[in-house]
Design a protein around this motif. Structure first.
Motif, short mmCIF file in Angstrom:
data_model
loop_
_atom_site.label_atom_id
_atom_site.label_comp_id
_atom_site.label_asym_id
_atom_site.label_seq_id
_atom_site.Cartn_x
_atom_site.Cartn_y
_atom_site.Cartn_z
N UNK A 92 0.86 -1.18 0.00
CA UNK A 92 0.00 0.00 0.00
C UNK A 92 0.90 1.23 0.00
N UNK A 93 0.74 2.08 -1.01
CA UNK A 93 1.66 3.18 -1.24
C UNK A 93 0.90 4.50 -1.31
N UNK A 94 1.33 5.50 -0.55
CA UNK A 94 0.79 6.85 -0.66
C UNK A 94 1.58 7.61 -1.72
N UNK A 95 1.07 8.76 -2.16
CA UNK A 95 1.92 9.65 -2.95
C UNK A 95 3.16 10.03 -2.14
N UNK A 96 4.24 10.42 -2.79
CA UNK A 96 5.43 10.86 -2.04
C UNK A 96 5.12 12.19 -1.35
N UNK A 97 5.24 12.23 -0.04
CA UNK A 97 4.87 13.45 0.66
C UNK A 97 6.07 14.38 0.80
N UNK A 98 6.28 15.12 -0.29
CA UNK A 98 7.31 16.16 -0.35
C UNK A 98 6.64 17.45 -0.80
N UNK A 99 7.29 18.57 -0.56
CA UNK A 99 6.69 19.87 -0.84
C UNK A 99 6.49 20.08 -2.34
N UNK A 100 5.32 20.61 -2.69
CA UNK A 100 5.00 21.08 -4.03
C UNK A 100 5.11 20.02 -5.11
N UNK A 101 4.82 18.77 -4.76
CA UNK A 101 4.80 17.72 -5.77
C UNK A 101 3.55 17.92 -6.64
N UNK A 102 3.68 17.71 -7.94
CA UNK A 102 2.57 17.93 -8.87
C UNK A 102 1.84 16.62 -9.15
N UNK A 103 0.64 16.73 -9.70
CA UNK A 103 -0.12 15.54 -10.07
C UNK A 103 0.65 14.70 -11.08
N UNK A 104 1.28 15.36 -12.04
CA UNK A 104 2.05 14.62 -13.06
C UNK A 104 3.21 13.85 -12.41
N UNK A 105 3.85 14.46 -11.43
CA UNK A 105 4.95 13.78 -10.73
C UNK A 105 4.44 12.61 -9.91
N UNK A 106 3.25 12.76 -9.33
CA UNK A 106 2.66 11.67 -8.55
C UNK A 106 2.34 10.48 -9.46
N UNK A 107 1.75 10.76 -10.61
CA UNK A 107 1.44 9.69 -11.55
C UNK A 107 2.73 8.99 -12.00
N UNK A 108 3.77 9.77 -12.28
CA UNK A 108 5.06 9.19 -12.68
C UNK A 108 5.65 8.34 -11.57
N UNK A 109 5.49 8.80 -10.32
CA UNK A 109 5.99 8.05 -9.17
C UNK A 109 5.33 6.67 -9.11
N UNK A 110 4.01 6.62 -9.27
CA UNK A 110 3.34 5.32 -9.22
C UNK A 110 3.71 4.45 -10.41
N UNK A 111 3.93 5.05 -11.57
CA UNK A 111 4.38 4.26 -12.72
C UNK A 111 5.73 3.60 -12.43
N UNK A 112 6.56 4.31 -11.65
CA UNK A 112 7.87 3.76 -11.27
C UNK A 112 7.74 2.66 -10.21
N UNK A 113 6.78 2.82 -9.29
CA UNK A 113 6.66 1.90 -8.16
C UNK A 113 6.00 0.58 -8.54
N UNK A 114 5.00 0.63 -9.41
CA UNK A 114 4.21 -0.57 -9.68
C UNK A 114 5.07 -1.75 -10.15
N UNK A 115 6.03 -1.56 -11.04
CA UNK A 115 6.83 -2.72 -11.47
C UNK A 115 7.67 -3.34 -10.37
N UNK A 116 7.83 -2.66 -9.25
CA UNK A 116 8.63 -3.21 -8.15
C UNK A 116 7.92 -4.37 -7.46
N UNK A 117 6.60 -4.43 -7.57
CA UNK A 117 5.83 -5.43 -6.85
C UNK A 117 5.23 -6.45 -7.80
N UNK A 118 5.43 -7.71 -7.49
CA UNK A 118 4.86 -8.76 -8.33
C UNK A 118 3.39 -8.99 -8.04
N UNK A 119 2.86 -8.35 -6.98
CA UNK A 119 1.45 -8.53 -6.63
C UNK A 119 0.60 -7.30 -6.94
N UNK A 120 1.21 -6.28 -7.53
CA UNK A 120 0.49 -5.04 -7.78
C UNK A 120 0.65 -4.06 -6.64
N UNK A 121 -0.04 -2.93 -6.74
CA UNK A 121 0.06 -1.87 -5.74
C UNK A 121 -1.33 -1.35 -5.42
#
Length: 290
Positions: A92-121
């Motif tokens: 279970x993953x939240x968005x990265x909680x850093x200052x002034x993160x944009x929606x586009x950066x959040x979507x990119x973050x999840x695109x990077x994280x999903x392949x790390x897990x063989x069970x999904x996110x």
């Protein structure tokens, strides 16, 4: 599921095992470990990894396990997300909680994280970290292969309505709060995450099961029974209130970690009074320690 640091900061793993066996024995559908009310920000990466391993050993394949791999350090999130998937849990993953993160950066973050897990996110939309994902952003995340669900913390009626109708049926939807789960479930959500089931497992499960079989009136009446407890949880803080109630019931509640503080005697006395009233009502199935 609330983690269980004892007064000196160590983890009471035998107590955690007993709590896990309790809810599995009652018939809960799954377990969440180390979430926001499990105080994960007060834990090191190594502690969280050890918690993941121990819990999956205890649970085995009896019920699904969600493992919170959220964090502010993307490297730690990546490592824990990979570990959770390797152990057979669902990270279970939240968005990265850093200052002034944009929606586009959040979507990119999840695109990077999903392949790390063989069970999904599982995406956790957690306003408490300072970021609230809009329904339109959640739609974008639902389109990412490997995103299998959303745990929704923004329970405003408009957001719930939009999410249920835009992405319901495509991925699984979970209400992030047992304090107010009736509305999202009636809108078509698939389940709930319940911190207070650590303290009131019989009652909250009964309310959920009633709603699950379509008996909204029974679910409403059971949910009303523990409104006084919810009032104190909102006032005192859920981790502290839940753990105090667990201890009063003879469960293994333990203590919170700094910066949180355990409740003082006057507040624990108020919780005890509410539990006594619940125990006196046979509909609640709540019993106090002898």
């Amino acid at each position: 599921m609330v983690c269980l640091p004892i007064a000196d900061g160590a983890f009471d793993y035998p107590g955690l095992a007993r709590n896990i066996e309790r809810v599995i024995g009652l018939g809960f559908d799954g377990i969440l470990i180390g979430g926001t009310y499990g105080e994960f920000p007060a834990m090191s990466g190594d502690e969280r990894a050890d918690l993941f391993r121990r819990v999956t050993d205890i649970v085995g394949d009896r019920v699904p396990v969600m493992l919170c791999s959220a964090g502010s350090d993307v490297r730690v999130v990546r490592e824990l997300t990979s570990l959770a998937g390797d152990l057979g849990g669902l990270p279970m993953v939240t968005p990265p909680f850093v200052s002034e993160v944009t929606d586009a950066q959040i979507v990119a973050f999840f695109r990077d994280m999903v392949p790390c897990s063989r069970t999904g996110v599982l995406v956790y939309n957690a306003p408490g970290i300072g970021i609230t994902l809009s329904p339109s952003t959640l739609e974008q995340l639902a389109d990412i292969p490997g995103v299998v669900g959303v745990k929704q913390g923004d329970l405003s009626p408009t957001a719930i309505d939009q999410i249920a109708n835009r992405i319901g049926g495509r991925i699984r939807l979970f209400c992030a709060s047992d304090l107010a789960f009736l509305g999202p479930m009636m809108c078509g959500f698939d389940g709930i995450s319940s911190t207070n089931s650590c303290a009131l497992p019989e009652l909250i499960l009964a309310a959920y099961r009633a709603l699950e079989v379509g008996d909204a009136a029974a679910a409403r009446d059971l949910h009303r029974l523990w409104y006084p407890f919810r009032t104190l949880a909102r006032e005192f803080g859920q981790p502290q209130t839940t753990k105090a109630a667990m201890n009063l019931r003879g469960f293994d509640g333990g203590s919170v970690r700094p910066p949180l503080r355990d409740l003082k005697a006057n507040k624990i006395k108020q919780i005890a009074g509410v539990l006594q009233e619940l125990a006196a009502d046979r509909r609640s199935s709540v019993a106090l320690a002898a």
